[in-house]
Every structure is written in C-alpha cells, then in structure tokens.
Design an enzyme around this catalytic site. Structure first.
Site, PDB file in Angstrom:
ATOM      1  N   TYR A 272      15.689   3.933   4.970  1.00 22.37           N
ATOM      2  CA  TYR A 272      14.507   4.486   4.321  1.00 22.37           C
ATOM      3  C   TYR A 272      13.514   4.795   5.424  1.00 22.37           C
ATOM      4  O   TYR A 272      13.302   3.987   6.327  1.00 22.37           O
ATOM      5  CB  TYR A 272      13.907   3.468   3.343  1.00 22.37           C
ATOM      6  CG  TYR A 272      12.615   3.936   2.703  1.00 22.37           C
ATOM      7  CD1 TYR A 272      12.619   4.962   1.763  1.00 22.37           C
ATOM      8  CD2 TYR A 272      11.393   3.360   3.044  1.00 22.37           C
ATOM      9  CE1 TYR A 272      11.431   5.398   1.180  1.00 22.37           C
ATOM     10  CE2 TYR A 272      10.205   3.786   2.462  1.00 22.37           C
ATOM     11  CZ  TYR A 272      10.232   4.802   1.528  1.00 22.37           C
ATOM     12  OH  TYR A 272       9.057   5.230   0.955  1.00 22.37           O
TER      13      TYR A 272
ATOM     14  N   ASP B  87      13.008   4.869  14.272  1.00 19.28           N
ATOM     15  CA  ASP B  87      11.998   4.489  13.298  1.00 19.28           C
ATOM     16  C   ASP B  87      11.840   2.979  13.402  1.00 19.28           C
ATOM     17  O   ASP B  87      12.629   2.208  12.865  1.00 19.28           O
ATOM     18  CB  ASP B  87      12.441   4.914  11.893  1.00 19.28           C
ATOM     19  CG  ASP B  87      11.452   4.474  10.820  1.00 19.28           C
ATOM     20  OD1 ASP B  87      10.545   3.680  11.137  1.00 19.28           O
ATOM     21  OD2 ASP B  87      11.609   4.918   9.668  1.00 19.28           O
TER      22      ASP B  87
ATOM     23  N   LYS C 195       2.827  -0.566  10.053  1.00 17.52           N
ATOM     24  CA  LYS C 195       2.696  -1.994   9.740  1.00 17.52           C
ATOM     25  C   LYS C 195       1.949  -2.800  10.816  1.00 17.52           C
ATOM     26  O   LYS C 195       0.732  -2.768  10.871  1.00 17.52           O
ATOM     27  CB  LYS C 195       4.084  -2.597   9.471  1.00 17.52           C
ATOM     28  CG  LYS C 195       4.806  -1.864   8.318  1.00 17.52           C
ATOM     29  CD  LYS C 195       6.075  -2.532   7.899  1.00 17.52           C
ATOM     30  CE  LYS C 195       6.937  -1.646   7.027  1.00 17.52           C
ATOM     31  NZ  LYS C 195       6.841  -1.871   5.605  1.00 17.52           N
TER      32      LYS C 195
HETATM   33  N1  PMP Z   1      10.172   3.659   7.957  1.00 14.71           N
HETATM   34  C1  PMP Z   1      10.646   2.463   7.647  1.00 14.71           C
HETATM   35  C2  PMP Z   1      11.793   1.908   8.422  1.00 14.71           C
HETATM   36  C3  PMP Z   1      10.085   1.726   6.599  1.00 14.71           C
HETATM   37  O1  PMP Z   1      10.586   0.518   6.273  1.00 14.71           O
HETATM   38  C4  PMP Z   1       8.991   2.271   5.890  1.00 14.71           C
HETATM   39  C5  PMP Z   1       8.332   1.547   4.749  1.00 14.71           C
HETATM   40  N2  PMP Z   1       8.552   0.214   4.656  1.00 14.71           N
HETATM   41  C6  PMP Z   1       8.521   3.533   6.265  1.00 14.71           C
HETATM   42  C7  PMP Z   1       9.124   4.202   7.301  1.00 14.71           C
HETATM   43  C8  PMP Z   1       7.360   4.154   5.559  1.00 14.71           C
HETATM   44  O2  PMP Z   1       6.178   3.529   5.897  1.00 14.71           O
HETATM   45  P1  PMP Z   1       4.908   3.596   4.930  1.00 14.71           P
HETATM   46  O3  PMP Z   1       5.276   2.818   3.717  1.00 14.71           O
HETATM   47  O4  PMP Z   1       3.799   2.987   5.740  1.00 14.71           O
HETATM   48  O5  PMP Z   1       4.666   5.033   4.638  1.00 14.71           O
END
Ligand code: PMP
Length: 397
Positions: free
Chosen positions: A142, A225, A253
C-alpha cells in the site's frame, strides 16, 4: 448503548462512515471503534473511561510514545510563533539536514503533507526525469491513495492504471517479466522495502539488491516507500538496515513527529527536475508546515540518542517471543512476524476478530485489521508487555 456506540452513531451522521480513514471504522473486526479522548506514552484513554495499551501508535507515527514531553514542549513553542506562513522558515532546513544526515541518499528533498502525497510526487518526478511512463509496484503493498496506485477502488478509470504494472513481492522473476513486457518503458520501481500493509513481510535475501540491479539495467528510478520503515527499523531506515540505496525515498509518520507530514527526496540529479528548479510541478499551501516540522525536529533529536533502536528491538523481541510461546502453549496458529519495533499477528479467518475483541476487553489495543502492522514505542514498559501476554493467554484459551 455503550458510549462508543453512541459516539459512532453521532459521528456517522456527519462524517462518511463515522471515520476519516476507513480502517478506523473497525470494519475488519466488527463493533464500534474506541473513541479516543487523549493518549500518553504507551496508553490510549477512551471516551469509555478505560485505558488501553496501544500497539497501533498512530500507525507507527508515535515511536516515542504519545505526547512525548520533548515533542510537546517544542510544539507549544512553535505554535505560539504562528501556525502557518506560506513562506520558508529556517526550521525546514534544520529538519531537512537531520533527515539527510540519517538518510544520505536524500540529497535534495521536498516536504509535503502526507505519505500519499510523498509517493504521488515521487512518481511524477521519476516520470519527468526518465521521460517514461510505466511504474512497477507490488501487489502486497500500500502506498497511499493516489489514483494510479489504487487498483481496487471504484472511481479510478482503467486508463489511470494503464501505466501501473503489478509484480509479486519477493519474486524477482515477476519483476524481470514485467520489465520484459514493457521493454524500455519503466520509469520507476516502487517498493515498500519491508511490506507493512499485508501483515509484515520481510524482504528475502537479495530481493532489494536485485531490484536495485534491475532498475539500473533498465534505467528506472528505484523508489523506496519508507513511510513505515523510515526512522522505524533503524535511524537509517530500511536502506541502512539492508544496505541497498534507492534513488528516491518517501517518508511520513515519524519524520513529521506524528503530525501531518511527508517528504520525498533522492539523487540531486533527479530532484533537480522539481519546480522551481525544473519542470515537474509540485506544491502545497501547508507544505513544510512549521508545526509539523518542529515536531519532526524534536522526534528526530530524541531518536538520535544512543541505543534507542536496540531498546525498541529488545522490547519487541520480548513481546513477540511471548506471543509465540502463548500460541504454542494454547495450540493456536498465531503467526507472528517482527522486525525492529514493527510486528504483525495473523490468525486464520474469523479467529482474528475474536482475538482482537478479547484483547480489547482486557485493555489491549492492537491495529484493528489482520492486514495492518502493529508498533511498539519507546514508552512501552515491561509491565505493559506482561499485561499484554496475560491478555493473550486468556484470549487464546
Ligand atoms: N506508504 C506506506 C508504506 C504506508 O503504509 C502509508 C500509510 N500507512 C502510505 C504510504 C500513505 O501515507 P498517508 O496515510 O500518510 O497518506
């Protein structure tokens, strides 16, 4: 009717599904979500008057525990100076330097407001830099809710997915096959170096290095990511931990101290494409927001202290060893995977729901879905872990 049911019913009158992000609705586990009034350290305090040992920790953002004094103190100072200027501040450079110090591959970077935005922008830069269209991503990951990365959502025209190519995580053959099918057209390979959104899946030996080699061979930009893994599995992220350097890294985060924040950055030559240096457009009214930036600075300062990651890992090992022991003792089929302070607990089918609610009744809050990761913070104590293992024992019985 209990207070959470009541608050949920009221919220649903005004907020779609009663929540501002779907997994919070407890859809995967049933029942009304716990409404939170406040949090401190390892604990959430619910509107129901109960406290919960929190293993969600805002999906990994609050690695020091909730309301850490150093973060709160810096935030209070920052807020009193103004909450948004729409103009640059020195603090942005201070945070950028700290990020680059930990992740030297991020030679030039850009601050945004979420992980979604970081990944979405990184893909645009990769396409602008390579002048190619296709992006390889992995089915098990994701990366936020950018259209081209959401293959299962209504409202995303098939054409928006035309340039998204899916491969299987930990399977270099599937990546090579994808490269072969789109001969010369791959702009980027996008990967969570440790999958954190399909339970925890660790990269097999050589997988990340293999991606690096494939990206180099086909002229694609390798994007890590690290929204979950950044400042989580080590101060140097997954790239430091596994010794594989991406071209672009996305963070969120922890890097923003648990406030709305994201950042993407990488090789100078690639990042020079971003406006105003180059012609790839990307902007934000609240980007580099002084509140988020100051929370990030405070958090990264705490994380640069000696031994932090060893402590986190030790606590997590203790918990996960205990979970495996309890599972074995009860003849249960709990599957526990952990790395550093991330772990996931999966169980067959409907058993997860029961397990989740049995823990919740005992004041233990794990992420409300079998596919999501759980997280420890520096604030979790031996007492928290003992209490958790006791609840797990009862739940499995
Ligand atoms: N990339 C990863 C690996 C994630 O786990 C997440 C959300 N947990 C995101 C991108 C998206 O981040 P956000 O919820 O801050 O938009």
């Amino acid at each position: 009717m209990n207070i959470n049911d009541k608050l949920f019913r009221e919220a649903k009158k005004y907020i779609a599904g009663g929540v501002n992000s779907p997994v919070r609705s407890f859809l995967a586990v049933g029942g009304a979500p716990i409404f939170i009034r406040r949090a401190k350290g390892s604990k959430l305090y619910g509107a129901d008057g109960r406290s919960y040992v929190d293993y969600c920790q805002s999906w990994g953002a609050t690695i020091l525990g909730h309301a850490h004094p150093a973060v709160v103190a810096r935030l209070l100072q920052a807020i009193s100076r103004g909450t948004s200027f729409g103009a640059p501040t020195e603090d942005e450079t201070v945070l950028a330097k700290k990020i680059k110090d930990a992740l030297p591959s991020m030679e030039l970077m850009r601050f945004v407001n979420s992980g979604t935005e970081a990944v979405m922008s990184a893909l645009r830069v990769a396409r602008g830099y390579t002048n190619k269209k296709k992006v390889i991503k992995f089915r098990e990951s994701y990366h936020g809710h950018a259209d081209s990365l959401l293959s299962k959502s209504d409202g995303v025209p098939g054409e928006f997915l035309m340039h998204t190519v899916e491969a299987a995580y930990n399977d270099l053959h599937s990546v090579k096959a994808a490269v072969g099918r789109h001969n010369g057209g791959i702009a980027a390979i996008l990967v969570e170096p440790v999958c954190g959104n399909y339970g925890v899946i660790l990269p097999k030996d050589g997988f990340l290095a293999g991606l690096r080699a494939i990206a180099d061979r086909c002229g694609a930009v390798l994007i890590f990511d690290e929204v979950i893994t950044g400042f989580r599995i080590s101060r140097e992220g997954a790239q430091g931990y596994f010794g594989v350097t991406p071209d672009i890294t996305c963070l969120g985060k922890i890097a923003g101290g648990g406030l709305p924040f994201g950042v993407y950055g990488g090789r100078r030559e690639i990042m020079r494409k971003v406006a105003p240096l180059g012609e790839v457009y990307q902007a934000g009214t609240l980007a580099g927001n002084p509140i988020a930036v100051n929370a990030g600075i405070a958090m990264l300062d705490e994380l640069s202290k000696d031994g932090i990651y060893d402590i986190l890992e030790e606590k997590t090992e203790g918990l996960c060893d205990g979970l495996r022991r309890e599972s074995k003792r009860a003849g249960a089929d709990l599957n526990v995977v952990n790395i550093s302070s991330i772990f996931s607990v999966s169980l067959e089918g409907g058993k997860f729901k029961k397990f989740f609610h049995a823990l919740l009744r005992k004041g233990i809050y794990i992420s409300p879905s079998p596919f999501e990761s759980c997280f420890l913070s520096l604030a979790h104590t031996k007492g928290d872990i003992d209490r958790t293992l006791e609840a797990v024992r009862l739940a499995l019985e």
